[in-house]
Scaffold this active site. Structure first.
Site, PDB file in Angstrom:
ATOM      1  N   HIS A   1      79.438  43.860  50.056  1.00 53.67           N
ATOM      2  CA  HIS A   1      80.034  44.293  48.800  1.00 53.67           C
ATOM      3  C   HIS A   1      81.182  43.354  48.455  1.00 53.67           C
ATOM      4  CE1 HIS A   1      81.359  47.040  45.655  1.00 53.67           C
ATOM      5  NE2 HIS A   1      82.579  46.735  46.043  1.00 53.67           N
TER       6      HIS A   1
ATOM      7  N   ASP B   1      82.694  59.735  42.727  1.00 60.80           N
ATOM      8  CA  ASP B   1      83.278  58.432  42.382  1.00 60.80           C
ATOM      9  C   ASP B   1      83.085  58.110  40.907  1.00 60.80           C
ATOM     10  OD1 ASP B   1      84.517  55.828  43.070  1.00 60.80           O
ATOM     11  OD2 ASP B   1      82.583  55.077  42.395  1.00 60.80           O
TER      12      ASP B   1
ATOM     13  N   ARG C   1      90.216  57.074  36.411  1.00 61.80           N
ATOM     14  CA  ARG C   1      91.206  56.073  36.864  1.00 61.80           C
ATOM     15  C   ARG C   1      91.319  54.939  35.849  1.00 61.80           C
ATOM     16  NH1 ARG C   1      88.834  54.162  42.068  1.00 61.80           N
ATOM     17  NH2 ARG C   1      90.547  52.687  42.051  1.00 61.80           N
TER      18      ARG C   1
ATOM     19  N   SER D   1      86.685  54.593  47.043  1.00 56.36           N
ATOM     20  CA  SER D   1      85.655  54.409  46.025  1.00 56.36           C
ATOM     21  C   SER D   1      84.568  53.454  46.530  1.00 56.36           C
ATOM     22  CB  SER D   1      86.321  53.871  44.747  1.00 56.36           C
ATOM     23  OG  SER D   1      85.383  53.343  43.863  1.00 56.36           O
TER      24      SER D   1
ATOM     25  N   LYS E   1      80.645  54.690  48.343  1.00 52.90           N
ATOM     26  CA  LYS E   1      79.358  54.251  47.760  1.00 52.90           C
ATOM     27  C   LYS E   1      78.542  53.481  48.794  1.00 52.90           C
ATOM     28  CE  LYS E   1      81.170  52.213  44.141  1.00 52.90           C
ATOM     29  NZ  LYS E   1      82.316  52.413  43.279  1.00 52.90           N
TER      30      LYS E   1
HETATM   31  N1  URA Z   1      85.253  48.722  42.795  1.00 51.16           N
HETATM   32  C1  URA Z   1      84.922  50.020  43.013  1.00 51.16           C
HETATM   33  O1  URA Z   1      83.755  50.334  43.221  1.00 51.16           O
HETATM   34  N2  URA Z   1      85.905  50.938  42.997  1.00 51.16           N
HETATM   35  C2  URA Z   1      87.194  50.636  42.782  1.00 51.16           C
HETATM   36  O2  URA Z   1      88.023  51.505  42.795  1.00 51.16           O
HETATM   37  C3  URA Z   1      87.522  49.280  42.555  1.00 51.16           C
HETATM   38  C4  URA Z   1      86.522  48.347  42.582  1.00 51.16           C
END
Ligand code: URA
Length: 433
Positions: A82, A161, A168, A183, A187
């Site tokens: 990621h 999320d 946010r 977050s 995921k």
């Molecule tokens: N990427 C994400 O998936 N979440 C965040 O809070 C910031 C970047």
């Protein structure tokens, strides 16, 4: 339990219990907590922070707020990576096929891009026919079959999320390390891979503006992984200039193909080799990073990485002739070449400015409903450390828009050219595990 008590507790610097965090995530997911209370709570977290335990619990509850993907029917080690988001970041397009060509199984769920950083899915969608929506059964079947699939995250994964991130975004609470870490990690954990490599970017074009805050974010995420017994590692990579030369969807796919053919840009190649070496080590396919790096280089040299990309595109309904013959990607109707106004050495290229300009040319979205122009973007001709003569090509802009305002001037201002020589730093600043 009352939400107002949790807000006050965090506002006053208290440490939340597992039950309290579970109550919050449940209320976010089933919409029983109103947005104003969620927002106030997020702001309290932004100011007061969360300790390691709280952050790990929040991550775990978010991960289980919806569907979790069970990849246990995949034969072999599943790996995932990621990136926290950068300008010109097409890493997964080359790295995925390369690690799969070396025997790892990459079952990756990706997102669409918003703002100045592009999303892997948008890049893949510039290949005609490529399907990002697949059932979990198709996804797993494909990974078992060819070792690789990159699809869009299903709506059922991590609904907490989705709600929190949207709030946010509009309440000034994105820049909180425990919120970013939970977050991202929730995921990734919900997506089910056995190992995770995080590419945490820092610099003007990244979430984390400097190396020390990127290191802090990386440490928190690696600790969450450890806490949950998942092999999680992080590399910290510079985003002081865009990655590679290409910024924009089809342009970046073409650059990823270049890399798979052995002639990718130096910084991009360095990242691919290093990240690939680590991922193969995580998959236990090799016993050292160096051995992993050699294998990745071999997969470039013998063309097996490129063949893997072709297989993935075919398996997901895409027209693989575009990969075999990248000249087929449509070129935008306006091509604007921009030349240097002074001689010297390139010291800095503000990736935020380049990313925002590419977005204005049509390459990115300002809101989630905007439609992307896959042919739009910017192709740099000079990178940090390069010598440039007045009048030489600095970059080329691609757009189908008639009106681009001050885009040329803005991108030109992104370049800092000085007389003194400068050597571009290594793209990888640190590695944590
Ligand atoms: N990427 C994400 O998936 N979440 C965040 O809070 C910031 C970047």
């Amino acid at each position: 339990m009352r939400m107002v008590d949790l807000i006050e507790k965090k506002r006053d610097g208290g440490v939340l219990s597992e039950e309290e965090i579970a109550f919050f995530v449940q209320g976010v997911t089933d919409n029983s907590i109103p947005d104003y209370q969620i927002s106030a709570f997020l702001m309290a977290i932004l100011f007061r922070g969360m300790n390691t335990e709280e952050t790990a619990i929040l991550t775990d509850k978010m991960e289980h707020s919806g569907q979790t993907i069970d990849l246990s029917s995949i034969h072999g080690a599943t790996v995932d990576k990621h990136s926290t988001g950068g300008v010109g970041d097409k890493t997964s397009l080359a790295l995925g096929p390369l690690v799969a060509a070396c025997g790892a199984k990459l079952a990756k769920m990706s997102g669409k891009g918003l703002g100045h950083t592009g999303g892997t899915l948008d890049k893949l969608e510039s290949i005609p026919g490529y399907q990002i929506q697949r059932s979990i059964e198709q996804f797993i079947h494909q990974v078992n079959d060819i070792g690789l699939s990159i699809i869009g995250q299903t709506a059922e994964v991590d609904p907490a999320d989705k709600k929190l991130y949207a709030l946010r975004d509009v309440t000034g609470t994105v820049e909180s390390i425990p919120l970013i870490a939970s977050s991202i990690m929730s995921k990734k954990l919900a997506a089910g891979a056995q190992t995770i490599l995080l590419d945490v970017k820092y610099g003007a074009g990244a979430f984390m503006k400097d190396l020390s805050s990127a290191r802090e974010l990386a440490k928190v995420m690696v600790n969450i992984g450890k806490h949950l017994h998942k092999d999680t590692r992080a590399i910290l990579t510079g985003m002081e200039e865009p990655l590679g030369f290409a910024v924009g969807n089809a342009l970046e796919v073409k650059e990823a193909i270049d890399e798979l053919k052995g002639h990718g840009p130096k910084d991009f190649h360095e990242l691919i080799i290093r990240a690939g070496g680590i991922m193969l080590l995580q998959a236990k396919i090799v016993s050292s990073e160096e051995e992993g790096e050699r294998k990745i280089q071999e997969a470039i040299d013998n063309g097996s990485g490129l063949r893997k990309l072709i297989e993935m595109v075919e398996a997901q309904g895409g027209d693989a002739s575009y990969i075999e013959n990248p000249c087929k990607f449509p070129i935008s109707k306006r091509i604007i070449e921009v030349h240097a106004e002074e001689s010297g050495y390139v010291h800095h290229i503000d990736s935020l400015a380049i990313g925002l300009t590419a977005m204005r040319l049509g390459a990115g979205r300002a809101t989630m409903n905007d439609v992307i122009d896959h042919s739009a973007g910017i192709l740099l001709a000079k990178k940090v450390g390069d010598k440039v003569e007045k009048g030489e090509l600095l970059f080329t802009m691609y757009t189908n828009k008639d009106e681009i305002g001050s885009a040329v001037e803005d991108a030109l201002k992104a370049y800092q050219i000085h007389e003194e020589k400068i050597v571009a730093p290594s793209i990888i600043a640190d590695y944590l595990f």
